[in-house]
Scaffold this motif. Structure first.
Motif, mmCIF file in Angstrom:
data_model
loop_
_atom_site.group_PDB
_atom_site.id
_atom_site.type_symbol
_atom_site.label_atom_id
_atom_site.label_comp_id
_atom_site.label_asym_id
_atom_site.label_seq_id
_atom_site.Cartn_x
_atom_site.Cartn_y
_atom_site.Cartn_z
ATOM 1 N N LEU A 75 0.615 -1.582 -0.372
ATOM 2 C CA LEU A 75 0.208 0.046 0.072
ATOM 3 C C LEU A 75 0.842 1.633 -0.068
ATOM 4 C CD1 LEU A 75 -2.833 -0.583 2.638
ATOM 5 C CD2 LEU A 75 -2.831 0.037 0.099
ATOM 6 N N GLU A 76 2.015 1.429 1.393
ATOM 7 C CA GLU A 76 2.932 2.442 0.865
ATOM 8 C C GLU A 76 3.814 2.438 -0.277
ATOM 9 O OE1 GLU A 76 6.909 4.330 3.539
ATOM 10 O OE2 GLU A 76 5.655 2.134 4.489
ATOM 11 N N HIS A 77 3.994 1.350 -1.086
ATOM 12 C CA HIS A 77 5.297 1.754 -2.201
ATOM 13 C C HIS A 77 4.239 0.959 -3.386
ATOM 14 C CE1 HIS A 77 8.234 2.312 0.473
ATOM 15 N NE2 HIS A 77 7.578 1.035 0.977
ATOM 16 N N SER A 78 2.840 1.211 -3.814
ATOM 17 C CA SER A 78 2.432 0.912 -4.882
ATOM 18 C C SER A 78 1.215 1.676 -5.034
ATOM 19 C CB SER A 78 2.005 -0.758 -5.656
ATOM 20 O OG SER A 78 1.547 -0.730 -4.582
ATOM 21 N N ASP A 79 0.981 1.164 -6.579
ATOM 22 C CA ASP A 79 -0.443 2.263 -6.635
ATOM 23 C C ASP A 79 -1.252 1.070 -7.302
ATOM 24 O OD1 ASP A 79 0.375 4.638 -6.975
ATOM 25 O OD2 ASP A 79 1.364 4.279 -8.772
ATOM 26 N N PHE A 80 -0.755 -0.396 -6.821
ATOM 27 C CA PHE A 80 -2.323 -1.033 -7.050
ATOM 28 C C PHE A 80 -2.562 -0.253 -5.627
ATOM 29 C CE2 PHE A 80 2.107 -3.070 -9.103
ATOM 30 C CZ PHE A 80 0.865 -3.808 -10.094
ATOM 31 N N GLN A 81 -4.173 -1.398 -5.879
ATOM 32 C CA GLN A 81 -5.765 -2.070 -5.217
ATOM 33 C C GLN A 81 -4.715 -3.196 -4.837
ATOM 34 O OE1 GLN A 81 -9.133 -2.659 -6.305
ATOM 35 N NE2 GLN A 81 -10.409 -2.412 -5.009
ATOM 36 N N ILE A 82 -4.565 -2.729 -3.147
ATOM 37 C CA ILE A 82 -4.211 -3.270 -2.406
ATOM 38 C C ILE A 82 -5.341 -3.582 -1.222
ATOM 39 C CG2 ILE A 82 -2.466 -4.786 -0.506
ATOM 40 C CD1 ILE A 82 -1.404 -3.998 -3.166
ATOM 41 N N PRO A 83 -5.695 -5.014 -0.932
ATOM 42 C CA PRO A 83 -6.809 -6.022 -0.077
ATOM 43 C C PRO A 83 -5.880 -4.749 2.182
ATOM 44 C CG PRO A 83 -5.383 -6.689 -0.625
ATOM 45 C CD PRO A 83 -5.626 -6.339 -1.599
ATOM 46 N N LEU A 98 -7.800 -10.623 8.796
ATOM 47 C CA LEU A 98 -9.205 -9.614 8.485
ATOM 48 C C LEU A 98 -9.054 -8.592 7.551
ATOM 49 C CD1 LEU A 98 -12.002 -10.535 8.299
ATOM 50 C CD2 LEU A 98 -12.039 -8.843 9.850
ATOM 51 N N MET A 99 -9.064 -9.062 6.418
ATOM 52 C CA MET A 99 -8.591 -7.410 5.099
ATOM 53 C C MET A 99 -9.548 -6.869 4.164
ATOM 54 S SD MET A 99 -6.600 -10.258 2.688
ATOM 55 C CE MET A 99 -5.604 -11.050 3.894
ATOM 56 N N GLU A 100 -9.916 -5.903 3.401
ATOM 57 C CA GLU A 100 -11.128 -5.864 2.750
ATOM 58 C C GLU A 100 -11.382 -6.862 1.367
ATOM 59 O OE1 GLU A 100 -9.863 -0.874 2.396
ATOM 60 O OE2 GLU A 100 -9.057 -2.049 1.402
ATOM 61 N N TYR A 101 -12.013 -6.816 1.566
ATOM 62 C CA TYR A 101 -12.715 -8.116 -0.102
ATOM 63 C C TYR A 101 -12.140 -6.811 -0.698
ATOM 64 C CZ TYR A 101 -15.021 -11.392 -2.507
ATOM 65 O OH TYR A 101 -15.104 -12.659 -3.814
ATOM 66 N N ILE A 102 -11.791 -7.389 -1.783
ATOM 67 C CA ILE A 102 -11.555 -6.842 -3.556
ATOM 68 C C ILE A 102 -12.478 -7.791 -4.695
ATOM 69 C CG2 ILE A 102 -10.472 -6.337 -5.593
ATOM 70 C CD1 ILE A 102 -7.778 -5.481 -3.351
ATOM 71 N N ASP A 103 -13.436 -6.783 -5.093
ATOM 72 C CA ASP A 103 -14.610 -7.772 -5.712
ATOM 73 C C ASP A 103 -13.976 -7.636 -7.800
ATOM 74 O OD1 ASP A 103 -17.229 -8.225 -4.745
ATOM 75 O OD2 ASP A 103 -16.750 -5.568 -4.844
ATOM 76 N N HIS A 104 -14.165 -8.695 -7.685
ATOM 77 C CA HIS A 104 -13.456 -9.092 -9.715
ATOM 78 C C HIS A 104 -14.347 -8.890 -10.660
ATOM 79 C CE1 HIS A 104 -10.404 -10.195 -6.671
ATOM 80 N NE2 HIS A 104 -11.083 -11.911 -6.099
ATOM 81 N N ALA A 217 -5.026 -4.375 -12.719
ATOM 82 C CA ALA A 217 -4.732 -5.954 -11.599
ATOM 83 C C ALA A 217 -4.873 -5.234 -9.888
ATOM 84 C CB ALA A 217 -2.818 -6.047 -12.265
ATOM 85 N N THR A 218 -4.967 -6.006 -9.321
ATOM 86 C CA THR A 218 -4.390 -5.961 -7.641
ATOM 87 C C THR A 218 -3.746 -7.549 -7.413
ATOM 88 O OG1 THR A 218 -6.114 -6.124 -5.517
ATOM 89 C CG2 THR A 218 -6.997 -7.986 -6.880
ATOM 90 N N ILE A 219 -2.481 -6.901 -6.270
ATOM 91 C CA ILE A 219 -1.645 -7.851 -6.299
ATOM 92 C C ILE A 219 -1.796 -7.868 -4.313
ATOM 93 C CG2 ILE A 219 -0.234 -7.971 -7.932
ATOM 94 C CD1 ILE A 219 1.525 -5.778 -6.064
ATOM 95 N N PHE A 220 -1.747 -9.492 -4.318
ATOM 96 C CA PHE A 220 -1.320 -9.900 -2.813
ATOM 97 C C PHE A 220 -1.046 -10.879 -2.476
ATOM 98 C CE2 PHE A 220 -5.360 -10.533 -5.584
ATOM 99 C CZ PHE A 220 -4.741 -12.233 -5.641
ATOM 100 N N ASP A 221 -1.689 -11.676 -0.953
ATOM 101 C CA ASP A 221 -0.237 -12.253 -0.517
ATOM 102 C C ASP A 221 0.946 -12.355 -0.955
ATOM 103 O OD1 ASP A 221 -1.969 -13.956 0.164
ATOM 104 O OD2 ASP A 221 -1.859 -15.261 -1.524
ATOM 105 N N PRO A 222 1.854 -11.334 -0.186
ATOM 106 C CA PRO A 222 3.022 -10.604 -0.519
ATOM 107 C C PRO A 222 4.220 -10.956 0.356
ATOM 108 C CG PRO A 222 2.494 -8.882 1.338
ATOM 109 C CD PRO A 222 0.828 -9.828 0.455
ATOM 110 N N SER A 223 5.179 -11.487 0.131
ATOM 111 C CA SER A 223 6.501 -12.384 0.727
ATOM 112 C C SER A 223 7.670 -11.191 0.586
ATOM 113 C CB SER A 223 7.004 -13.287 0.396
ATOM 114 O OG SER A 223 6.067 -14.084 0.067
#
Length: 295
Positions: A75-83, A98-104, A217-223
């Motif tokens: 969220l801090e370092h990108s312009d992607f929609q992130i949950p 628990l996080m935001e739910y993103i509709d597809h 694109a939305t990205i999630f499950d980061p490492s």
């Protein structure tokens, strides 16, 4: 998994209220499939819909706190929609996030071009050293992120060496594999161009992105960590699924150094070793083929 739904619901409501400052009630909790490590839930409330992941408290300690930090990092370092993470906790020996739910929705025609440009811009976000504020996970394995001055040192000490030790301990690494990986560790300064640390996702394969309701694109499950940007590019290619337009757009926005497609084979060693340590010896042949070709 024996889940105490009533206590989970109570704690989820508390997290939503603390985070959003609003009265809320849960209307429905449904099972979401697809996860191989954690169970997932779609939590429908009077304040909107949320996404939750759960696991036993004793499994993978600190995993969800690490995931929340990774989501905040994106969220801090990108312009992607992130949950956005809403909260983490433990309820009756069940850990959760628990996080935001993103509709597809369906991909827009320029989906891949915008995806490539946004990732390139994210990779321009930098730090004085390689690493992250804390360790996290790659899959269900610990990922070590102590800060290092050079990528060569970080790649050798925080990426290849721990995976090699794990493979040896589990009996997955042959003597030849050990010998070749030790060469990679000793020659780690030879494989990658010198670049500043980049904010990277860390596990960017097709299972960790989706299309949001705007068709982007939305990205999630980061490492997540500050690493070499070719690690994200390598992971995106390892299992396929990314269109050529993605790489063309990325390279137009932030060109990769010449020879990048060949170098990705070395970057692939880390996720391949992680897969070897998670799933067993079926990945040993692929690792040895790569090592014989490039080391």
């Amino acid at each position: 998994m024996n889940v105490q739904n009533e206590q989970l619901n109570t704690d989820w409501l508390k997290a939503i209220r603390e985070n959003l400052g609003d009265s809320v009630s849960i209307k429905n909790v449904g099972i979401v499939g697809g996860g191989s490590i954690n169970d997932a839930r779609k939590v429908e409330t009077s304040h909107g819909t949320f996404f939750a992941k759960i696991n036993e408290e004793k499994e993978y300690p600190g995993m969800f706190e690490a995931e929340a930090r990774g989501l905040d990092f994106l969220l801090e370092h990108s312009d992607f929609q992130i949950p956005k993470p809403i909260g983490t906790g433990v309820s009756d020996e069940i850990q959760w996030i628990l996080m935001e739910y993103i509709d597809h929705a369906s991909k827009k025609p320029d989906f891949w071009e915008k995806f490539g440009v946004k990732l390139a811009k994210m990779h321009r976000s930098t730090h004085e050293k390689f690493g992250f504020e804390s360790d996290n996970y790659i899959g269900n394995l610990p990922q070590y992120n102590s800060y290092k001055t050079t990528w060569a040192e970080f790649f050798a000490e925080n990426r290849i060496a721990p995976q090699l030790k794990m493979a040896k301990d589990q009996g997955y690494a042959s003597d030849q594999m050990v010998k070749l990986l030790e060469k990679v560790i000793s020659r780690s300064d030879k494989y990658f161009p010198v670049e500043p640390p980049a904010a990277i996702h860390g596990d960017l394969w097709t299972g960790n992105f989706a299309t949001n309701k705007m068709g982007e694109a939305t990205i999630f499950d980061p490492s997540a960590y500050f690493g070499h940007r070719e690690m994200d590019i390598a992971m995106s290619k390892l299992f396929g699924g990314f269109d050529a337009k993605f790489y063309d757009a990325y390279n137009e926005e932030y060109p990769l150094e010449k020879g990048w497609e060949e170098r990705l084979q070395i970057a692939d060693l880390y996720p391949l070793l992680a897969h070897l340590n998670i799933f067993g010896g079926t990945y040993a042949y692929q690792i040895m083929t790569l090592l014989r070709k490039h080391v």
